[in-house]
Motif scaffolding. Structure first.
Motif, mmCIF file in Angstrom:
data_model
loop_
_atom_site.group_PDB
_atom_site.id
_atom_site.type_symbol
_atom_site.label_atom_id
_atom_site.label_comp_id
_atom_site.label_asym_id
_atom_site.label_seq_id
_atom_site.Cartn_x
_atom_site.Cartn_y
_atom_site.Cartn_z
ATOM 1 N N GLN A 37 0.808 -1.222 0.000
ATOM 2 C CA GLN A 37 0.000 0.000 0.000
ATOM 3 C C GLN A 37 0.843 1.275 0.000
ATOM 4 N N THR A 38 2.140 1.122 -0.348
ATOM 5 C CA THR A 38 3.041 2.273 -0.305
ATOM 6 C C THR A 38 2.544 3.430 -1.157
ATOM 7 N N MET A 39 2.068 3.123 -2.363
ATOM 8 C CA MET A 39 1.612 4.180 -3.261
ATOM 9 C C MET A 39 0.394 4.901 -2.696
ATOM 10 N N LEU A 40 -0.458 4.170 -2.009
ATOM 11 C CA LEU A 40 -1.618 4.802 -1.384
ATOM 12 C C LEU A 40 -1.185 5.742 -0.260
ATOM 13 N N TYR A 41 -0.211 5.296 0.519
ATOM 14 C CA TYR A 41 0.306 6.152 1.586
ATOM 15 C C TYR A 41 0.926 7.423 1.005
ATOM 16 N N VAL A 42 1.660 7.282 -0.085
ATOM 17 C CA VAL A 42 2.268 8.450 -0.736
ATOM 18 C C VAL A 42 1.179 9.392 -1.238
ATOM 19 N N PHE A 43 0.146 8.823 -1.847
ATOM 20 C CA PHE A 43 -0.946 9.640 -2.391
ATOM 21 C C PHE A 43 -1.671 10.397 -1.283
ATOM 22 N N VAL A 44 -2.017 9.690 -0.198
ATOM 23 C CA VAL A 44 -2.719 10.329 0.923
ATOM 24 C C VAL A 44 -1.821 11.369 1.584
ATOM 25 N N GLY A 45 -0.524 11.064 1.723
ATOM 26 C CA GLY A 45 0.402 12.003 2.317
ATOM 27 C C GLY A 45 0.532 13.275 1.495
ATOM 28 N N VAL A 46 0.639 13.125 0.180
ATOM 29 C CA VAL A 46 0.728 14.294 -0.707
ATOM 30 C C VAL A 46 -0.561 15.109 -0.637
ATOM 31 N N LEU A 47 -1.698 14.430 -0.610
ATOM 32 C CA LEU A 47 -2.986 15.118 -0.510
ATOM 33 C C LEU A 47 -3.066 15.930 0.781
ATOM 34 N N PHE A 48 -2.602 15.350 1.874
ATOM 35 C CA PHE A 48 -2.593 16.057 3.153
ATOM 36 C C PHE A 48 -1.675 17.279 3.093
ATOM 37 N N LEU A 49 -0.492 17.119 2.517
ATOM 38 C CA LEU A 49 0.462 18.231 2.419
ATOM 39 C C LEU A 49 -0.073 19.351 1.525
ATOM 40 N N VAL A 50 -0.776 18.977 0.457
ATOM 41 C CA VAL A 50 -1.415 19.992 -0.390
ATOM 42 C C VAL A 50 -2.456 20.759 0.422
ATOM 43 N N GLY A 51 -3.195 20.036 1.279
ATOM 44 C CA GLY A 51 -4.165 20.681 2.157
ATOM 45 C C GLY A 51 -3.501 21.652 3.120
ATOM 46 N N VAL A 52 -2.351 21.247 3.679
ATOM 47 C CA VAL A 52 -1.599 22.124 4.589
ATOM 48 C C VAL A 52 -1.177 23.400 3.861
ATOM 49 N N LEU A 53 -0.656 23.238 2.654
ATOM 50 C CA LEU A 53 -0.218 24.395 1.862
ATOM 51 C C LEU A 53 -1.399 25.305 1.530
ATOM 52 N N PHE A 54 -2.509 24.691 1.143
ATOM 53 C CA PHE A 54 -3.711 25.461 0.808
ATOM 54 C C PHE A 54 -4.213 26.225 2.032
ATOM 55 N N GLY A 55 -4.201 25.562 3.195
ATOM 56 C CA GLY A 55 -4.640 26.207 4.423
ATOM 57 C C GLY A 55 -3.756 27.379 4.794
ATOM 58 N N ALA A 56 -2.439 27.214 4.614
ATOM 59 C CA ALA A 56 -1.506 28.306 4.919
ATOM 60 C C ALA A 56 -1.730 29.493 3.992
ATOM 61 N N LEU A 57 -2.027 29.214 2.720
ATOM 62 C CA LEU A 57 -2.276 30.293 1.761
ATOM 63 C C LEU A 57 -3.598 31.000 2.033
ATOM 64 N N MET A 58 -4.544 30.295 2.638
ATOM 65 C CA MET A 58 -5.841 30.896 2.955
ATOM 66 C C MET A 58 -5.707 32.048 3.943
ATOM 67 N N VAL A 59 -4.664 32.020 4.745
ATOM 68 C CA VAL A 59 -4.449 33.094 5.726
ATOM 69 C C VAL A 59 -4.352 34.441 5.023
ATOM 70 N N ASN A 60 -3.712 34.456 3.853
ATOM 71 C CA ASN A 60 -3.538 35.706 3.108
ATOM 72 C C ASN A 60 -4.853 36.221 2.530
ATOM 73 N N ALA A 61 -5.855 35.350 2.456
ATOM 74 C CA ALA A 61 -7.146 35.755 1.891
ATOM 75 C C ALA A 61 -8.080 36.374 2.930
ATOM 76 N N LEU A 62 -7.671 36.372 4.197
ATOM 77 C CA LEU A 62 -8.509 36.947 5.247
ATOM 78 C C LEU A 62 -8.591 38.465 5.111
ATOM 79 N N SER A 63 -9.780 38.984 5.320
ATOM 80 C CA SER A 63 -9.942 40.438 5.314
ATOM 81 C C SER A 63 -9.386 41.020 6.616
ATOM 82 N N LEU A 64 -9.209 42.335 6.644
ATOM 83 C CA LEU A 64 -8.690 42.992 7.847
ATOM 84 C C LEU A 64 -9.623 42.772 9.029
ATOM 85 N N GLU A 65 -10.915 42.833 8.786
ATOM 86 C CA GLU A 65 -11.898 42.624 9.857
ATOM 87 C C GLU A 65 -11.816 41.206 10.410
#
Length: 207
Positions: free
Chosen positions: A11-39
């Motif tokens: 199941q190594t390839m599945l673990y790699v796929f899920v891990g990459v998906l999680f890391l993409v989520g982390v990156l996306f979440g970090a980028l979302m911070v810049n989309a916050l309004s001042l309020e």
């Protein structure tokens, strides 16, 4: 133990796929911070300041009710992944949950670092990182097991149309999930009784 190592290798390839998906989520979440309004940033800053004061005053003290609320939060993720793995249509839902978990962690850490610089990073290291170093692998193992079982159903029932007994793969799936639940209960203990003490050590720097 040998069968576990073989299963992990298969199941190594599945673990790699899920891990990459999680890391993409982390990156996306970090980028979302810049989309916050001042309020929104000001509202979150007020909430965090109140939270830090509460932690500093001992509001996040250990209690059995806190333990079960923390454990329940983690177990809901595992339970939902397990249920989605029982059906073919639940397969995309498993991937969405893994991505969302990454988004939540990425956004939280990204906001703390963006707002408080190295002090926010230090707070993230003591409040978020320790338990997630175990929770994330647990969720990944549960996700891979759920995906594997779902794919087994697709292959065995719909493609090959075998109609054989599913007791053995289901038992393996349920057993692995049970072990992950037990491990999660242990992680919840750490998060309840150890993490608040570490947070109280760091919060004076943020106030």
């Amino acid at each position: 133990m040998q069968s576990f190592r073989q299963a992990f290798k298969d199941q190594t390839m599945l673990y790699v796929f899920v891990g990459v998906l999680f890391l993409v989520g982390v990156l996306f979440g970090a980028l979302m911070v810049n989309a916050l309004s001042l309020e929104q940033q000001q509202e979150m800053a007020r909430y965090l300041n109140h939270f830090f004061v509460n932690v500093q005053d001992g509001g996040e003290s250990m209690s059995q009710s806190s333990y079960w609320s923390i454990a329940a939060l983690h177990l809901k993720w595992i339970g939902l992944i397990w249920i989605l793995g029982l059906s073919v249509i639940g397969l995309p839902g498993i991937l969405i949950l893994d991505f969302l978990k990454g988004v939540l962690i990425g956004f939280t850490v990204g906001y703390l670092v963006g707002q408080y610089s190295w002090k926010g990073l230090l707070f993230a290291l003591v409040s978020i990182a320790p338990q997630n170093l175990l929770i994330i692998p647990v969720l990944m193992m549960c996700s891979v097991a759920a995906i594997t079982f779902s794919l087994y159903i697709i292959r065995d029932r719909f493609i090959m149309n075998r109609g054989g007994s599913m007791m053995k793969p289901f038992a393996s799936y349920a057993m692995l999930t049970f072990f992950m639940v037990m491990l999660t209960l242990g992680v919840a203990s750490f998060e309840t009784w150890v993490t608040p003490a570490m947070m109280r050590w760091v919060t004076p720097m943020l106030l």
